[in-house]
Design a protein around this motif. Structure first.
Motif, PDB file in Angstrom:
ATOM      1  N   GLU B 234       0.835  -1.205   0.000  1.00  0.00           N
ATOM      2  CA  GLU B 234       0.000   0.000   0.000  1.00  0.00           C
ATOM      3  C   GLU B 234       0.872   1.258   0.000  1.00  0.00           C
ATOM      4  N   LEU B 235       1.929   1.228   0.814  1.00  0.00           N
ATOM      5  CA  LEU B 235       2.829   2.395   0.867  1.00  0.00           C
ATOM      6  C   LEU B 235       3.524   2.609  -0.475  1.00  0.00           C
ATOM      7  N   ALA B 236       3.904   1.504  -1.101  1.00  0.00           N
ATOM      8  CA  ALA B 236       4.598   1.610  -2.395  1.00  0.00           C
ATOM      9  C   ALA B 236       3.653   2.194  -3.438  1.00  0.00           C
ATOM     10  N   GLU B 237       2.407   1.752  -3.405  1.00  0.00           N
ATOM     11  CA  GLU B 237       1.447   2.268  -4.384  1.00  0.00           C
ATOM     12  C   GLU B 237       1.218   3.765  -4.169  1.00  0.00           C
ATOM     13  N   MET B 238       1.168   4.170  -2.894  1.00  0.00           N
ATOM     14  CA  MET B 238       1.001   5.597  -2.600  1.00  0.00           C
ATOM     15  C   MET B 238       2.189   6.412  -3.094  1.00  0.00           C
ATOM     16  N   ALA B 239       3.385   5.859  -2.895  1.00  0.00           N
ATOM     17  CA  ALA B 239       4.592   6.595  -3.316  1.00  0.00           C
ATOM     18  C   ALA B 239       4.580   6.808  -4.828  1.00  0.00           C
ATOM     19  N   ARG B 240       4.215   5.761  -5.562  1.00  0.00           N
ATOM     20  CA  ARG B 240       4.189   5.881  -7.027  1.00  0.00           C
ATOM     21  C   ARG B 240       3.089   6.856  -7.457  1.00  0.00           C
ATOM     22  N   ALA B 241       1.925   6.746  -6.788  1.00  0.00           N
ATOM     23  CA  ALA B 241       0.804   7.613  -7.176  1.00  0.00           C
ATOM     24  C   ALA B 241       1.135   9.081  -6.920  1.00  0.00           C
ATOM     25  N   ARG B 242       1.852   9.360  -5.846  1.00  0.00           N
ATOM     26  CA  ARG B 242       2.241  10.761  -5.555  1.00  0.00           C
ATOM     27  C   ARG B 242       3.058  11.328  -6.716  1.00  0.00           C
ATOM     28  N   SER B 243       4.066  10.576  -7.151  1.00  0.00           N
ATOM     29  CA  SER B 243       4.903  11.065  -8.261  1.00  0.00           C
ATOM     30  C   SER B 243       4.081  11.182  -9.533  1.00  0.00           C
ATOM     31  N   THR B 244       3.261  10.168  -9.786  1.00  0.00           N
ATOM     32  CA  THR B 244       2.473  10.150 -11.022  1.00  0.00           C
ATOM     33  C   THR B 244       1.554  11.363 -11.089  1.00  0.00           C
ATOM     34  N   TRP B 245       0.841  11.652  -9.982  1.00  0.00           N
ATOM     35  CA  TRP B 245      -0.137  12.746 -10.018  1.00  0.00           C
ATOM     36  C   TRP B 245       0.516  14.110  -9.901  1.00  0.00           C
ATOM     37  N   THR B 246       1.709  14.168  -9.306  1.00  0.00           N
ATOM     38  CA  THR B 246       2.450  15.437  -9.335  1.00  0.00           C
ATOM     39  C   THR B 246       2.701  15.823 -10.781  1.00  0.00           C
ATOM     40  N   PHE B 247       3.012  14.809 -11.600  1.00  0.00           N
ATOM     41  CA  PHE B 247       3.275  15.063 -13.014  1.00  0.00           C
ATOM     42  C   PHE B 247       1.975  15.244 -13.811  1.00  0.00           C
ATOM     43  N   ALA B 248       1.033  14.317 -13.587  1.00  0.00           N
ATOM     44  CA  ALA B 248      -0.143  14.249 -14.465  1.00  0.00           C
ATOM     45  C   ALA B 248      -1.265  15.192 -14.058  1.00  0.00           C
ATOM     46  N   GLY B 249      -1.187  15.732 -12.860  1.00  0.00           N
ATOM     47  CA  GLY B 249      -2.270  16.611 -12.398  1.00  0.00           C
ATOM     48  C   GLY B 249      -1.743  17.590 -11.377  1.00  0.00           C
ATOM     49  N   GLU B 250      -2.477  17.699 -10.281  1.00  0.00           N
ATOM     50  CA  GLU B 250      -2.007  18.542  -9.178  1.00  0.00           C
ATOM     51  C   GLU B 250      -2.216  17.778  -7.894  1.00  0.00           C
ATOM     52  N   LEU B 251      -1.257  17.888  -7.011  1.00  0.00           N
ATOM     53  CA  LEU B 251      -1.298  17.114  -5.779  1.00  0.00           C
ATOM     54  C   LEU B 251      -1.502  18.053  -4.599  1.00  0.00           C
ATOM     55  N   PHE B 252      -2.436  17.691  -3.733  1.00  0.00           N
ATOM     56  CA  PHE B 252      -2.676  18.467  -2.511  1.00  0.00           C
ATOM     57  C   PHE B 252      -2.430  17.540  -1.332  1.00  0.00           C
ATOM     58  N   GLU B 253      -1.414  17.840  -0.547  1.00  0.00           N
ATOM     59  CA  GLU B 253      -1.033  16.962   0.570  1.00  0.00           C
ATOM     60  C   GLU B 253      -1.953  17.207   1.762  1.00  0.00           C
ATOM     61  N   THR B 254      -2.199  16.140   2.501  1.00  0.00           N
ATOM     62  CA  THR B 254      -3.043  16.276   3.688  1.00  0.00           C
ATOM     63  C   THR B 254      -2.278  15.872   4.944  1.00  0.00           C
ATOM     64  N   GLY B 255      -0.992  15.791   4.858  1.00  0.00           N
ATOM     65  CA  GLY B 255      -0.202  15.305   5.991  1.00  0.00           C
ATOM     66  C   GLY B 255       0.213  13.877   5.736  1.00  0.00           C
ATOM     67  N   SER B 256      -0.727  12.934   5.940  1.00  0.00           N
ATOM     68  CA  SER B 256      -0.350  11.536   5.734  1.00  0.00           C
ATOM     69  C   SER B 256      -0.915  10.965   4.439  1.00  0.00           C
ATOM     70  N   SER B 257      -1.739  11.705   3.734  1.00  0.00           N
ATOM     71  CA  SER B 257      -2.311  11.188   2.486  1.00  0.00           C
ATOM     72  C   SER B 257      -2.392  12.342   1.493  1.00  0.00           C
ATOM     73  N   PHE B 258      -3.043  12.103   0.335  1.00  0.00           N
ATOM     74  CA  PHE B 258      -3.096  13.185  -0.654  1.00  0.00           C
ATOM     75  C   PHE B 258      -4.437  13.203  -1.385  1.00  0.00           C
ATOM     76  N   VAL B 259      -4.741  14.353  -1.924  1.00  0.00           N
ATOM     77  CA  VAL B 259      -5.856  14.505  -2.856  1.00  0.00           C
ATOM     78  C   VAL B 259      -5.234  14.997  -4.157  1.00  0.00           C
ATOM     79  N   ALA B 260      -5.611  14.364  -5.274  1.00  0.00           N
ATOM     80  CA  ALA B 260      -5.039  14.775  -6.561  1.00  0.00           C
ATOM     81  C   ALA B 260      -6.145  15.228  -7.488  1.00  0.00           C
ATOM     82  N   LEU B 261      -5.829  16.231  -8.281  1.00  0.00           N
ATOM     83  CA  LEU B 261      -6.748  16.679  -9.325  1.00  0.00           C
ATOM     84  C   LEU B 261      -6.320  16.022 -10.630  1.00  0.00           C
ATOM     85  N   ASP B 262      -7.261  15.366 -11.298  1.00  0.00           N
ATOM     86  CA  ASP B 262      -7.000  14.807 -12.629  1.00  0.00           C
ATOM     87  C   ASP B 262      -7.626  15.747 -13.650  1.00  0.00           C
TER      88      ASP B 262
END
Lengths: 358, 344
Positions: B234-262
Motif C-alpha cells: 500500500e505504501l509503495a502504491e502511494m509513493a508511485r501515485a504521488r509522483s504520477t499525479w504530481t506530473f499528471a495533475g495537481e497534488l494536494f497533501e493532507t499530511g499523511s495522504s493526498f488529494v489529486a486533481l486529474d
C-alpha cells in the motif's frame, strides 16, 4: 533558445555520447536533459521542483510508468510527433503512449547496443527473421520498429520477413527461409517474443528446425501472467534443441515502450558483451538502479527492488523512469525478477498474444 | 431459533462489542489495532458509529427477504473491513441456522469476539462444503477465482469481489468536502464502499477548488483520527501515485495522504488505499461513467438533489447513499448490490 533548438542540441549530444564521442559525462547530460524537460513541460516542472539541488542523475525524481497511461509524457507538442509507440493493453486499462519527435536517436541507440550483444563477429551479414507481425505504418510498437531497424541494418535484403500474419504463425515461410539460409550458408538472427516461441514449439510438436551455424535467437518479453507459462530454463532448452543451437546463442533482450534504450544478456560467444545467463547489461547511456518501493531510494547491490532507469535516450519524454519490474543489480548488470504485486500485465509478448487471439 | 431471532442475537452480540464498558468491547479495543493496523481512534469510530447495532425492523425484513434458505452456509471473510464480518455472518444466518466461518488470517479477532458474544456459528480452518451447501465469499477477484476452482459441484458460491466507492458532487462546496472526508477515514479506505474518486460536475477550476476543500478537511480528519499502519504494498502504491499525479495533475497533501486533481476529466482512476482521493471534473451527463459502473459499489451524493437520480441512472447496481454515510450502510443485506457471482 527555443524548445526545439534545445531538444535538437540535446539529441545531438546524446548521439555523440552513444557513439563514444563528445565531452559529456552521463550525469551532466542527464541533468541537462532533466532541466530542459522542467523548463518546457509543466508536469516536469512540478516533478523536478528541487531541480536546482540536483547533483547527479540519481537525484532526478523518476516518473512512474503509470503516467504514460494517464497523460501525455512529452516536452514537445503533439503536432511534432513522428511516432507514438503504444504499450500493450490489457482489459480495462488504457494503453500508455511514448511519443517521439525524432527517431534518429532511438535508431542510433538500438543499433549500437544490439550490435554488441547480437552480432559475433560484428558486422557479419545475416538473415534477420522476425517471429512477429509486420509493424503498422507508422509503427505503433517499439519492438516492431526496432526489428525493422535490425532488418534494414543487419540484413540488407530488400524485403523483411515477418512471420506472423492475420493472427497466425507462418511456419511454412519460416521453414523456407531457414532452408534458403542453410543452403547459402548465411547465419540467421531470429527475433521473437517468449510467447511466440512457445507457440512455435507447440506447433512444431517436437519437430526440429535447425538454424545455420553461428545463428542467434533474440528473445524478448515474458508471459506476464497471461498465457501458458514455460519456465525460462526449460524454454531455453527447448528452443536450443529445436533450432540445434547452443543455449548461449539465445540472447535475452529487455526493453519497454517507455524507454528508448534496451538491455541484453551477454551470453553470445564472441560478442562484445559478456555476462552469465540471466544478467542483462545496460548500455553506458542507461543506468539501472534497484530502488526501495516505498522510499524510492537506491538499494545496495544484490538487494531486490523496483527498477529505476535513467535513459539519456528519453530526451523529450522522461529521462528518469520508475517501473514495476523487480530487479537486483549485480556488478555487471541486472537480474530481472518479475513484476511487483498489483502491476498490470504488460510487454511485447502481450501485443503478439493479442494479435494471435490469446 | 428462526432467522429473525438468530440475527437479533447476532446484533445483540455486536452491541456488546461496540460497548466500551463491556469486557468484550474492551478486549476488542485492546486487540483490534494490532490485527487491523488501524489506529485506536479509527477502531473506536468503527465500533461505535459504523458497526450496525441499530438496524430498523424494515432493514432486517429486507435482509431476511433477500436471503435464500440453505442447509449449511460457509463464509469466507476478507480482512479489509473488520466489522464487515458482522454483515456477512448476518446474511449467512438469514439463510441457514448452520454457519461455518473461515476468518481471515490477518484479522481473526473480530469474528472470534462475535462468536464468543453470540455462540451462533462455528469456525473452520479451511472451507469444506458438501454438495448442496452454500459458500458466501468476500475477497479479491483472484481469491474468488481460485476458490471457485476448488469447490465441489452442486455447492452454490455467492462471491463478492473487488469494487470501490465514488463521490458525486455538483459544486465545490465545503460541506460536501467535509462529508466526503468523513467517508475517507474509516478502515483507512480499504472498504469496497470507500470513496476512491470524486466526480465534480463542472470545470477543472471547480474540481481544483473541491480538491483543495477535501484536502483541508482530510488534513483535519487525519489529525483527529490518525492513519494506521499501511502494508508495504500500500505504501509503495502511494509513493508511485504521488509522483504520477504530481506530473499528471495537481497534488494536494493532507499530511499523511493526498488529494489529486486529474485535469483530463471524465475518467475514473481510483486512488490508492490510505485515505487518498482523485478528483475529476465531468460534464453533467456522466455518460462516460457507464462503462466503469460495474466496478462502483457505492456512490455518495448530496441527497435530495438531482444527483441522486443521475447516480442511479448511470450505475444502476451501485448503492446510492448520502455523502458522509458511504460507510454507514443499513444492515439490509450484502453491502455490495452489484450482480453477485453465483456459481454452482
Amino acid at each position: 533558445m527555443s524548445w526545439l533548438e534545445e531538444s535538437d542540441e540535446l539529441h545531438r549530444r546524446v548521439r555523440s555520447f552513444v557513439a563514444g564521442e563528445g565531452q559529456d559525462d552521463f550525469d551532466g547530460l542527464a541533468l541537462d536533459i532533466a532541466r530542459y524537460q522542467a523548463r518546457w513541460s509543466p508536469g516536469f516542472g512540478r516533478l523536478y521542483a528541487e531541480r536546482d539541488a540536483f547533483r547527479c542523475a540519481g537525484d532526478v525524481p523518476a516518473l512512474p510508468v503509470d503516467a504514460f497511461r494517464l497523460t501525455r509524457v512529452a516536452v514537445h507538442p503533439p503536432e511534432a510527433d513522428v511516432a507514438r509507440f503504444a504499450t500493450s493493453g490489457t482489459t480495462g486499462s488504457e494503453r500508455g503512449i511514448h511519443a517521439f519527435r525524432t527517431l534518429e536517436t532511438y535508431s542510433a541507440i538500438a543499433l549500437r547496443w544490439a550490435e554488441r550483444a547480437l552480432l559475433a563477429p560484428p558486422g557479419a551479414p545475416r538473415v534477420v527473421l522476425a517471429l512477429a507481425p509486420r509493424p503498422e505504418s507508422p509503427p505503433e510498437s517499439s519492438l516492431g520498429f526496432m526489428l525493422q531497424l535490425f532488418h534494414r541494418h543487419f540484413d540488407g535484403r530488400e524485403r523483411a520477413t515477418w512471420l506472423i500474419e492475420d493472427g497466425a504463425l507462418k511456419l511454412d515461410a519460416l521453414e523456407r527461409e531457414l532452408d534458403s539460409a542453410r543452403q547459402s550458408g548465411e547465419r540467421v538472427l531470429l527475433c521473437a517474443t517468449s510467447f511466440a516461441l512457445v507457440l512455435l514449439l507447440d506447433e512444431l510438436q517436437g519437430r526440429r528446425l535447425p538454424l545455420p551455424p553461428a545463428s542467434v535467437v533474440m528473445q524478448t518479453g515474458g508471459f506476464k501472467g497471461r498465457v501458458r507459462e514455460v519456465e525460462p530454463n526449460q524454454l531455453g532448452s527447448e528452443v536450443a534443441k529445436t533450432f540445434t543451437i547452443p543455449k548461449s546463442a539465445i540472447v535475452g533482450e529487455y526493453g519497454m515502450t517507455e524507454l528508448t534504450s534496451q538491455l541484453y544478456e551477454g551470453t553470445l560467444p564472441g560478442a562484445a558483451l559478456a555476462t552469465p545467463p540471466g544478467i542483462y547489461v545496460p548500455p553506458p547511456w542507461l543506468s539501472v538502479t534497484a530502488v526501495d518501493p516505498v522510499a524510492l531510494e537506491p538499494l545496495p547491490e544484490g538487494v531486490e527492488g523496483l527498477a529505476r532507469f535513467v535513459d539519456l535516450g528519453n530526451v523529450d519524454s522522461a529521462v528518469a523512469i520508475l517501473t514495476m519490474d523487480r530487479v537486483r543489480a549485480t556488478g555487471s548488470g541486472v537480474e530481472l525478477l518479475g513484476r511487483a504485486p498489483g502491476a498490470l500485465p504488460r510487454g511485447c509478448s502481450l501485443a503478439v498474444e493479442a494479435l494471435l487471439g490469446g | 431459533m428462526d432467522a429473525r431471532a438468530r440475527i437479533s442475537k447476532l446484533v445483540a452480540a455486536a452491541e456488546r462489542l461496540a460497548d466500551g464498558e463491556d469486557p468484550l468491547g474492551r478486549e476488542a479495543r485492546a486487540r483490534l489495532p494490532d490485527s487491523t493496523g488501524l489506529s485506536a481512534e479509527n477502531i473506536e469510530l468503527a465500533l461505535t458509529e459504523i458497526l450496525e447495532t441499530r438496524p430498523s425492523a424494515s432493514e432486517l425484513e429486507e435482509l431476511m427477504t433477500g436471503a435464500v434458505a440453505a442447509a449449511h452456509v460457509h463464509v469466507l471473510l476478507s480482512s479489509n473491513v473488520f466489522v464487515a464480518a458482522h454483515r456477512a455472518i448476518a446474511c449467512a444466518l438469514a439463510s441457514s441456522p448452520r454457519v461455518t466461518v473461515r476468518a481471515s488470517r490477518r484479522e481473526p479477532v473480530f469474528p472470534e469476539l462475535l462468536r464468543r458474544a453470540s455462540g451462533l456459528f462455528e469456525f473452520a480452518a479451511e472451507l469444506c462444503p458438501e454438495p448442496g451447501d452454500e459458500v458466501h465469499a468476500y475477497g479479491s477477484d483472484a481469491t474468488l477465482a481460485e476458490l471457485r476452482g476448488t469447490l465441489p459441484e452442486s455447492v452454490v458460491l455467492r462471491a463478492h469481489g473487488a469494487g470501490f466507492g465514488v463521490a458525486l458532487v455538483g459544486e465545490a462546496s465545503r460541506r460536501a468536502a467535509e462529508e466526503l472526508a468523513r467517508d475517507l477515514v474509516p478502515f483507512d479506505q480499504r472498504g469496497c464502499s470507500s470513496p476512491r474518486a470524486a466526480i465534480v460536475l463542472g470545470s477543472v477550476e471547480s474540481a481544483r477548488e473541491f480538491a483543495q476543500h477535501v484536502s483541508a478537511e482530510l488534513a483535519r480528519a487525519n489529525r483527529r483520527i490518525p492513519l494506521g499502519r499501511l502494508s508495504a504494498d500500500e505504501l509503495a502504491e502511494m509513493a508511485r501515485a504521488r509522483s504520477t499525479w504530481t506530473f499528471a495533475g495537481e497534488l494536494f497533501e493532507t499530511g499523511s495522504s493526498f488529494v489529486a486533481l486529474d485535469p483530463m476529466g471524465e475518467r475514473l482512476t481510483p486512488a490508492p488505499v490510505g485515505r487518498n482521493l482523485i478528483v475529476v471534473p465531468s460534464r453533467p451527463d456522466l455518460d462516460w461513467l457507464e462503462a466503469r459502473a460495474a466496478e462502483v459499489v457505492t456512490i455518495g451524493v448530496a441527497f435530495g438533489s438531482e444527483l441522486e437520480g443521475l447516480a442511479r441512472k448511470v450505475a444502476p447496481s451501485a448503492r446510492v447513499v448520502p455523502l458522509g454515510r458511504m460507510q454507514r450502510i443499513p444492515l439490509d443485506g450484502p453491502l455490495d448490490r452489484r450482480p453477485t457471482l453465483v456459481a454452482r
